[in-house]
Design a protein around this motif. Sequence first.
Motif, PDB file in Angstrom:
ATOM      1  N   ASP A 151       0.669  -1.204  -0.101  1.00 50.06           N
ATOM      2  CA  ASP A 151       0.048  -0.036   0.121  1.00 50.06           C
ATOM      3  C   ASP A 151       0.738   1.167   0.048  1.00 50.06           C
ATOM      4  N   LEU A 152       2.230   1.193   0.009  1.00 44.79           N
ATOM      5  CA  LEU A 152       2.862   2.256   0.067  1.00 44.79           C
ATOM      6  C   LEU A 152       3.473   2.716  -1.097  1.00 44.79           C
ATOM      7  N   VAL A 153       3.313   1.841  -2.306  1.00 40.76           N
ATOM      8  CA  VAL A 153       3.934   2.104  -3.674  1.00 40.76           C
ATOM      9  C   VAL A 153       2.742   1.693  -4.472  1.00 40.76           C
ATOM     10  N   TYR A 154       2.989   2.429  -5.676  1.00 37.16           N
ATOM     11  CA  TYR A 154       1.843   2.128  -6.932  1.00 37.16           C
ATOM     12  C   TYR A 154       2.103   0.708  -7.341  1.00 37.16           C
ATOM     13  N   THR A 155       0.876   0.237  -8.165  1.00 36.35           N
ATOM     14  CA  THR A 155       0.891  -1.247  -8.345  1.00 36.35           C
ATOM     15  C   THR A 155       2.162  -1.686  -9.242  1.00 36.35           C
ATOM     16  N   ARG A 156       2.574  -0.879 -10.016  1.00 35.88           N
ATOM     17  CA  ARG A 156       3.897  -1.251 -10.898  1.00 35.88           C
ATOM     18  C   ARG A 156       5.234  -1.302 -10.160  1.00 35.88           C
ATOM     19  N   ASP A 157       5.049  -0.727  -9.321  1.00 30.29           N
ATOM     20  CA  ASP A 157       6.424  -0.830  -8.189  1.00 30.29           C
ATOM     21  C   ASP A 157       6.161  -1.875  -7.121  1.00 30.29           C
ATOM     22  N   VAL A 158       4.951  -2.723  -7.271  1.00 33.13           N
ATOM     23  CA  VAL A 158       4.931  -3.753  -6.096  1.00 33.13           C
ATOM     24  C   VAL A 158       5.986  -4.933  -6.320  1.00 33.13           C
ATOM     25  N   PRO A 159       6.539  -5.221  -7.443  1.00 30.84           N
ATOM     26  CA  PRO A 159       7.523  -6.169  -7.704  1.00 30.84           C
ATOM     27  C   PRO A 159       8.839  -5.598  -7.134  1.00 30.84           C
ATOM     28  N   ALA A 216      -6.426   6.227  -6.371  1.00 29.94           N
ATOM     29  CA  ALA A 216      -7.329   7.090  -7.737  1.00 29.94           C
ATOM     30  C   ALA A 216      -6.282   7.679  -8.460  1.00 29.94           C
ATOM     31  N   ARG A 217      -4.796   7.875  -8.072  1.00 33.77           N
ATOM     32  CA  ARG A 217      -3.772   8.083  -8.940  1.00 33.77           C
ATOM     33  C   ARG A 217      -2.949   7.019  -9.542  1.00 33.77           C
ATOM     34  N   ASP A 218      -3.131   5.905  -9.216  1.00 31.94           N
ATOM     35  CA  ASP A 218      -2.400   4.701  -9.660  1.00 31.94           C
ATOM     36  C   ASP A 218      -2.805   4.449 -11.046  1.00 31.94           C
ATOM     37  N   PRO A 219      -1.962   4.509 -11.900  1.00 31.78           N
ATOM     38  CA  PRO A 219      -2.467   4.213 -13.415  1.00 31.78           C
ATOM     39  C   PRO A 219      -3.106   2.646 -13.704  1.00 31.78           C
ATOM     40  N   ASP A 220      -2.247   1.959 -12.622  1.00 35.48           N
ATOM     41  CA  ASP A 220      -2.467   0.187 -12.997  1.00 35.48           C
ATOM     42  C   ASP A 220      -3.476  -0.354 -11.935  1.00 35.48           C
ATOM     43  N   ALA A 221      -4.190   0.593 -10.933  1.00 34.11           N
ATOM     44  CA  ALA A 221      -4.929  -0.040 -10.243  1.00 34.11           C
ATOM     45  C   ALA A 221      -6.278  -0.299 -10.738  1.00 34.11           C
ATOM     46  N   ALA A 222      -7.049  -1.417 -10.091  1.00 33.64           N
ATOM     47  CA  ALA A 222      -8.350  -1.431 -10.569  1.00 33.64           C
ATOM     48  C   ALA A 222      -9.321  -0.760  -9.532  1.00 33.64           C
ATOM     49  N   PRO A 223     -10.216  -0.324 -10.310  1.00 25.57           N
ATOM     50  CA  PRO A 223     -11.222   0.498  -9.602  1.00 25.57           C
ATOM     51  C   PRO A 223     -11.753  -0.013  -8.255  1.00 25.57           C
ATOM     52  N   PRO A 224     -11.787   0.592  -7.012  1.00 26.56           N
ATOM     53  CA  PRO A 224     -12.320  -0.077  -5.865  1.00 26.56           C
ATOM     54  C   PRO A 224     -13.751  -0.412  -6.029  1.00 26.56           C
ATOM     55  N   PRO A 225     -14.415  -1.403  -5.185  1.00 30.86           N
ATOM     56  CA  PRO A 225     -15.742  -1.513  -5.181  1.00 30.86           C
ATOM     57  C   PRO A 225     -16.574  -0.701  -4.370  1.00 30.86           C
ATOM     58  N   LEU A 318      11.014  -6.535 -12.308  1.00 32.05           N
ATOM     59  CA  LEU A 318       9.751  -7.110 -13.123  1.00 32.05           C
ATOM     60  C   LEU A 318       8.720  -6.032 -12.718  1.00 32.05           C
ATOM     61  N   GLN A 319       7.921  -5.856 -13.552  1.00 34.44           N
ATOM     62  CA  GLN A 319       6.533  -4.880 -13.416  1.00 34.44           C
ATOM     63  C   GLN A 319       5.266  -5.552 -13.397  1.00 34.44           C
ATOM     64  N   ARG A 320       5.044  -6.705 -14.480  1.00 38.23           N
ATOM     65  CA  ARG A 320       4.003  -7.321 -14.426  1.00 38.23           C
ATOM     66  C   ARG A 320       4.117  -8.938 -14.535  1.00 38.23           C
ATOM     67  N   PRO A 321       4.515  -9.490 -13.177  1.00 38.74           N
ATOM     68  CA  PRO A 321       4.888 -10.855 -13.469  1.00 38.74           C
ATOM     69  C   PRO A 321       3.755 -11.689 -13.350  1.00 38.74           C
ATOM     70  N   THR A 369       3.798 -11.282  -6.022  1.00 37.72           N
ATOM     71  CA  THR A 369       3.093 -10.156  -6.705  1.00 37.72           C
ATOM     72  C   THR A 369       1.545 -10.557  -7.324  1.00 37.72           C
ATOM     73  N   VAL A 370       1.745 -11.581  -7.772  1.00 35.98           N
ATOM     74  CA  VAL A 370       0.329 -12.039  -8.503  1.00 35.98           C
ATOM     75  C   VAL A 370      -0.506 -12.535  -7.148  1.00 35.98           C
ATOM     76  N   LEU A 371      -0.104 -12.936  -6.372  1.00 32.21           N
ATOM     77  CA  LEU A 371      -1.086 -13.221  -5.115  1.00 32.21           C
ATOM     78  C   LEU A 371      -1.542 -11.959  -4.341  1.00 32.21           C
ATOM     79  N   GLN A 372      -0.613 -10.998  -4.424  1.00 35.40           N
ATOM     80  CA  GLN A 372      -1.084  -9.768  -3.838  1.00 35.40           C
ATOM     81  C   GLN A 372      -1.617  -8.729  -4.522  1.00 35.40           C
ATOM     82  N   THR A 373      -1.551  -8.938  -5.924  1.00 35.42           N
ATOM     83  CA  THR A 373      -2.250  -7.881  -6.692  1.00 35.42           C
ATOM     84  C   THR A 373      -3.524  -8.520  -7.428  1.00 35.42           C
TER      85      THR A 373
END
Length: 458
Positions: A151-159, A216-225, A318-321, A369-373
Motif C-alpha cells: 500500500d506504500l507504492v503504486y501497483t507497477r512498483d509492487v514487484p 485514485a492516481r495509480d494508473p494500474d490499479a483496479a477501481p475499488p468496489p 519485474l513490473q507485471r509478473p 506479486t500475483v498473489l497480492q495484486t
Amino acid sequence: MSLLAPARLRRRAAADRARSDRNPWRSLRYPSMRWWSVANLVSNAGTWMQLTVQNLLVLQVTGSAAMTGLSLAVQAGPGLLLGLFGGAVVDAWPRKLTAAVSQAALGAVAVVTAGLVAFDLLNVPTLLLLAAVTGVIATVDGPACALLGNDLVYTRDVPSAIALGSAVHSVGRLAGTALAGVAVVLFGTSAAFLANGLSFAFVAAVIPFLRLVDRARDPDAAPPPPAPEPAESRTAGARGAALAGTSPREGLSFFLRRPRLVALAAITGLSAVFGRNYTLTLAVLVTGPLAAGAGSFGTVSTALAVGGIVGALVAGVLQRPSVRLVAAMAGIGALLQVAAGLAPSLALLVLLVIPMAMVESVSDTAGTTVLQTDPPAHMRGRVLGVWRSLSTGWGLVGPPAMGLLMELAGARAALVLGGVLIAGASAAGLLVHGRRARTPVAVPAVAPAPGQVMASAA
C-alpha cells in the motif's frame, strides 16, 4: 533543428522513465517505503537473533528433541488452522492499525519470554503456550504487514517492493545471526529475545507515520468496489459487524474460483515439497555422497544466501509478473536441482547453488506479486489467509516427505526425482496454457437491436 529538439527531448524523457521503471530499487523513491525498509531490516535482524538461539533454548528447557519439534509444530499450527480467519481480520480492519497492533503484540511476547528466561522461570507448558500465542498473532501479522508494504507504492512498483523486502530479509538474517552470538556471549540468552521485542516495538512505532499511496492516481490499479463507509471511520461495534460479515469462507471460495491462483498454488506447493528443502537435501548430499564436512555445507549455505540476494535484485526489475513466469522459473530451478543431484564435486555444486537460489528468488517475487495484486483489494487479506494455510501445510509435509524419499532412494536420486517431477509438471502446465491461448474463442452471434439496424441502414 529547433523543431526537432522537442521531439528528442521527449524521446530522452521517455527513455529515462523506462530506465527508472526497470530500476530494481525504484520502490525506494517513496519516503514511506524507505522508512518501512529500515523498520523491516531492524525487525528481521531481531527475529533472526531470536531464531538463532531459540531451538537451543527449547532443547535446554525440555531436554528433548521431540519436544523441540513439538514447540515448532505448535507455533506453526495456527497458520494451518486459522489462516483464513487471520486474513478475514486483515480485510475487516484498517491495515495500519492491524499491523501496528500485531507487531506490538509479538514484541510483548518476545519481551515476556526474555524476562522468563532471565529469571529462569520458563518451563515446558509456558513455552508451548507462548509458541501457540505467537502462531495465532502471526496469522494476522503476516498478511497485514505484507499488504501494508504494497500500500506504500503504486501497483507497477509492487514487484520492486517485494524484491526489496526479500533483500532486506536476507541482509537481516545475516546481521541477526552474527549479532545473536555477540549478544548471548555478552548479556546471555535472554538478550536475543529482548532485542527481538524491541525490534517489534520499533516497527510498531514507525507504522503510524507511513503514508499510503492514493490509489485514485495509480494508473494500474483496479477501481475499488463501492463501499458505504471507510474502515477508518467505523465505530468499534461497526467494525465488529464488518468482521462478522467478512467471511473467511468467501476467501476460500474466491481462491478456488481463480484458475491463476489455483495454478500458482499447485506449482508452488509441488516445488516446496519436492524442491526447496535445501537445508535438508543439500546438507545430506554434502555430508553423504560428496563426503564433505559441516564447514563445506556452510559454504553451500553462503552461496544460497548470495544467490538469493542477487535474485532479489533481478526480480526487482519485474513490473507485471505472471503465473507463467513462476512456472518457467520452477522448471528451470528443477533442472538445476537435477544437475545438483548429479554433481560429482563440491565446487560444481556451489556453482549450481547460486543460480538455483536466484531462480527461486525471482519465482518467489513473481508469485507473491500475483498473489497480492490479482485479487481485488477488499479480498486480499483473505486470499493471503488461504495462502498461509496452504504454505504452512506444504511446509510441514515437505521435509518429512523428502527425508523419507532420501532414506528410500538416496540423496542424489531424491534430488533428481524431485526435479524431474517439478520440471514435468511445469512443462505440462505451460503447454496447456499455450494451447488455450492459441484456441480462438467463439463469439456467439447476437441479433442487433432495432435501433442499431436503423442506424446501419441510414
